[in-house]
Design a protein around this motif. Structure first.
Motif, PDB file in Angstrom:
ATOM      1  N   GLN A   9      -7.398  -5.546   5.249  1.00 48.31           N
ATOM      2  CA  GLN A   9      -7.470  -4.382   4.366  1.00 48.31           C
ATOM      3  C   GLN A   9      -7.868  -3.119   5.141  1.00 48.31           C
ATOM      4  O   GLN A   9      -7.304  -2.041   4.915  1.00 48.31           O
ATOM      5  N   HIS A  55      -5.552   0.196   5.767  1.00 48.37           N
ATOM      6  CA  HIS A  55      -6.029   1.546   5.436  1.00 48.37           C
ATOM      7  C   HIS A  55      -5.846   2.491   6.620  1.00 48.37           C
ATOM      8  O   HIS A  55      -5.351   3.625   6.455  1.00 48.37           O
ATOM      9  N   THR A  96      -2.099   3.123   7.114  1.00 49.17           N
ATOM     10  CA  THR A  96      -1.558   3.941   6.031  1.00 49.17           C
ATOM     11  C   THR A  96      -1.910   5.409   6.235  1.00 49.17           C
ATOM     12  O   THR A  96      -1.068   6.299   6.018  1.00 49.17           O
ATOM     13  N   CYS A  97      -3.123   5.692   6.652  1.00 51.00           N
ATOM     14  CA  CYS A  97      -3.513   7.080   6.926  1.00 51.00           C
ATOM     15  C   CYS A  97      -2.641   7.672   8.029  1.00 51.00           C
ATOM     16  O   CYS A  97      -2.216   8.830   7.966  1.00 51.00           O
ATOM     17  N   ALA A 144       0.831  -1.213   0.000  1.00 52.11           N
ATOM     18  CA  ALA A 144       0.000   0.000   0.000  1.00 52.11           C
ATOM     19  C   ALA A 144       0.861   1.257   0.000  1.00 52.11           C
ATOM     20  O   ALA A 144       0.573   2.218  -0.722  1.00 52.11           O
TER      21      ALA A 144
END
Length: 204
Positions: A184, A188, A191-192, A26
């Motif tokens: 997933q 997410h 990653t943010c 990612a």
């Protein structure tokens, strides 16, 4: 721009092996240069620790793991960070605060051994309810004497109990419950969080 150092720890079965490649992919898709690594490392001390976990116990194993950590930092992690990469490390000091204590080593001794180890920019702690951890371990099989098909509660409990010590010792913790979130969704969220860190990293 200097790189950032992200560590991922948590009890056996929490999902580190699944999450780390997804997180790396990612971040790479977002243009980051990612360096995946692990502890014990793939270096000579790390291989010794990993291959002989059943033979070494207590302070001997704690010292071996710490020696590998400092060699790992000097030979792999620090150069990657200097090159501007995002380093993702599967297990780091938080695992020592738990696994070495489970192996009979006093926490204060482990803290002293690791007092001068580089602090990550983000220390992710994966967790899940003990019955979920136990189910995952039963499905995949155990990988060391620290993982077992009995209760996962002691290991999970120590991560929770030692969170305050880790924070005091300079580890910026970010907890993710992989029993509540899919891989997933967890990626997410992380990653943010990483993007926010990268936006605050000063230019050089």
């Amino acid at each position: 721009m200097p790189g950032i150092f992200i560590t991922v720890d948590g009890p056996g079965g929490a999902g580190k092996t699944t999450l780390l490649p997804l997180l790396g992919a990612a971040l790479a898709e977002q243009g980051e240069r990612v360096h995946l690594t692990r502890e014990p490392s793939s270096g000579p001390l790390g291989r010794l620790a990993r291959e002989h976990t059943a033979a070494f116990h207590g302070p001997a194993l704690a010292c071996l793991v710490t020696a590998d950590r400092f060699h790992h930092l000097a030979e792999e992690i620090e150069p990657a960070l200097a090159a501007g990469q995002v380093v993702l490390c599967d297990r780091y000091v938080p695992s020592s605060y738990v696994l070495q204590v489970l192996d009979g080593v006093p926490l204060q001794y482990v803290r002293q051994l690791n007092a001068s180890a580089r602090r990550p920019d983000l220390a992710i702690i994966l967790t899940a309810a003990p019955h979920i951890l136990e189910m995952r371990l039963a499905e995949r099989g155990v990988h060391s004497r620290f993982e077992h098909r009995g209760s996962s509660a002691p290991e999970a409990d120590l991560y929770a109990e030692h969170a305050g010590f880790l924070t005091t010792d300079g580890f910026p913790l970010y907890h993710v419950d992989t029993g509540e979130f899919s891989p997933q969704a967890a990626v997410h969220a992380i990653t943010c969080h990483v993007r926010a860190l990268l936006s605050r990293t000063p230019q050089v």
